[in-house]
Design a protein around this motif. Sequence first.
Motif, PDB file in Angstrom:
ATOM      1  N   ARG A   1       1.163  -1.745   0.300  1.00  0.00           N
ATOM      2  CA  ARG A   1      -0.160  -0.110  -0.275  1.00  0.00           C
ATOM      3  C   ARG A   1       0.929   1.419  -0.160  1.00  0.00           C
ATOM      4  O   ARG A   1       0.885   2.011  -0.654  1.00  0.00           O
ATOM      5  N   GLU A   2       2.353   0.928   0.334  1.00  0.00           N
ATOM      6  CA  GLU A   2       2.575   2.289   1.066  1.00  0.00           C
ATOM      7  C   GLU A   2       3.077   3.013  -0.559  1.00  0.00           C
ATOM      8  O   GLU A   2       4.150   3.916  -0.795  1.00  0.00           O
ATOM      9  N   VAL A   3       4.319   1.429  -1.677  1.00  0.00           N
ATOM     10  CA  VAL A   3       4.877   1.625  -2.576  1.00  0.00           C
ATOM     11  C   VAL A   3       4.134   2.488  -3.502  1.00  0.00           C
ATOM     12  O   VAL A   3       4.061   3.373  -4.451  1.00  0.00           O
ATOM     13  N   VAL A   4       2.223   2.168  -3.324  1.00  0.00           N
ATOM     14  CA  VAL A   4       1.063   2.307  -4.199  1.00  0.00           C
ATOM     15  C   VAL A   4       0.937   4.266  -4.316  1.00  0.00           C
ATOM     16  O   VAL A   4       0.955   4.830  -4.349  1.00  0.00           O
ATOM     17  N   GLU A   5       1.418   4.256  -3.158  1.00  0.00           N
ATOM     18  CA  GLU A   5       0.879   5.368  -2.378  1.00  0.00           C
ATOM     19  C   GLU A   5       1.494   6.759  -3.169  1.00  0.00           C
ATOM     20  O   GLU A   5       1.626   7.995  -3.371  1.00  0.00           O
ATOM     21  N   GLN A   6       3.333   6.491  -2.916  1.00  0.00           N
ATOM     22  CA  GLN A   6       4.382   6.801  -3.672  1.00  0.00           C
ATOM     23  C   GLN A   6       4.472   7.045  -5.017  1.00  0.00           C
ATOM     24  O   GLN A   6       4.824   7.916  -5.181  1.00  0.00           O
ATOM     25  N   ASP A   7       4.083   5.812  -5.782  1.00  0.00           N
ATOM     26  CA  ASP A   7       3.599   6.171  -6.905  1.00  0.00           C
ATOM     27  C   ASP A   7       2.401   6.864  -7.344  1.00  0.00           C
ATOM     28  O   ASP A   7       3.323   7.712  -8.119  1.00  0.00           O
ATOM     29  N   TYR A   8       2.081   6.952  -7.036  1.00  0.00           N
ATOM     30  CA  TYR A   8       0.327   7.877  -6.762  1.00  0.00           C
ATOM     31  C   TYR A   8       1.285   9.362  -6.429  1.00  0.00           C
ATOM     32  O   TYR A   8       0.658  10.457  -7.579  1.00  0.00           O
ATOM     33  N   VAL A   9       2.048   9.843  -5.568  1.00  0.00           N
ATOM     34  CA  VAL A   9       2.448  11.031  -5.032  1.00  0.00           C
ATOM     35  C   VAL A   9       3.151  11.244  -6.335  1.00  0.00           C
ATOM     36  O   VAL A   9       3.074  12.593  -7.079  1.00  0.00           O
ATOM     37  N   ILE A  10       3.753  10.456  -6.889  1.00  0.00           N
ATOM     38  CA  ILE A  10       4.966  10.503  -7.834  1.00  0.00           C
ATOM     39  C   ILE A  10       4.306  10.977  -9.107  1.00  0.00           C
ATOM     40  O   ILE A  10       4.805  12.078  -9.674  1.00  0.00           O
ATOM     41  N   GLU A  11       2.885  10.341  -9.876  1.00  0.00           N
ATOM     42  CA  GLU A  11       1.896  11.163 -10.919  1.00  0.00           C
ATOM     43  C   GLU A  11       1.935  12.129 -10.780  1.00  0.00           C
ATOM     44  O   GLU A  11       1.460  12.703 -11.732  1.00  0.00           O
ATOM     45  N   GLN A  12       1.044  12.357  -9.937  1.00  0.00           N
ATOM     46  CA  GLN A  12       0.648  13.687  -9.417  1.00  0.00           C
ATOM     47  C   GLN A  12       1.654  15.034  -9.493  1.00  0.00           C
ATOM     48  O   GLN A  12       1.579  15.794 -10.183  1.00  0.00           O
TER      49      GLN A  12
END
Length: 75
Positions: free
Chosen positions: A8-19
């Motif tokens: 879940r933490e990795v997905v959140e980091q990827d989401y922040v990076i994409e934003q």
Amino acid sequence: MRTLAVSREVVEQDYVIEQVRQLFQCTVLWCEGRACLEYESKEELDKISDYVRANFDKDLLDVFFTAVESLSQDA
């Protein structure tokens, strides 16, 4: 259960990076599987950092391994 939390933490980091990539004129470089932010100016870096803090309650370096200023095309 621990694996799920890490996932879940990795997905959140990827989401922040994409934003960040969508909203700012910056480049995300990858080094050994870690995201590195390349920015154009100190002002841009400050805006990105403020955005990440305000919207995700994270420090920029909690999302990116490092942040480096772009080299000018003249160099």
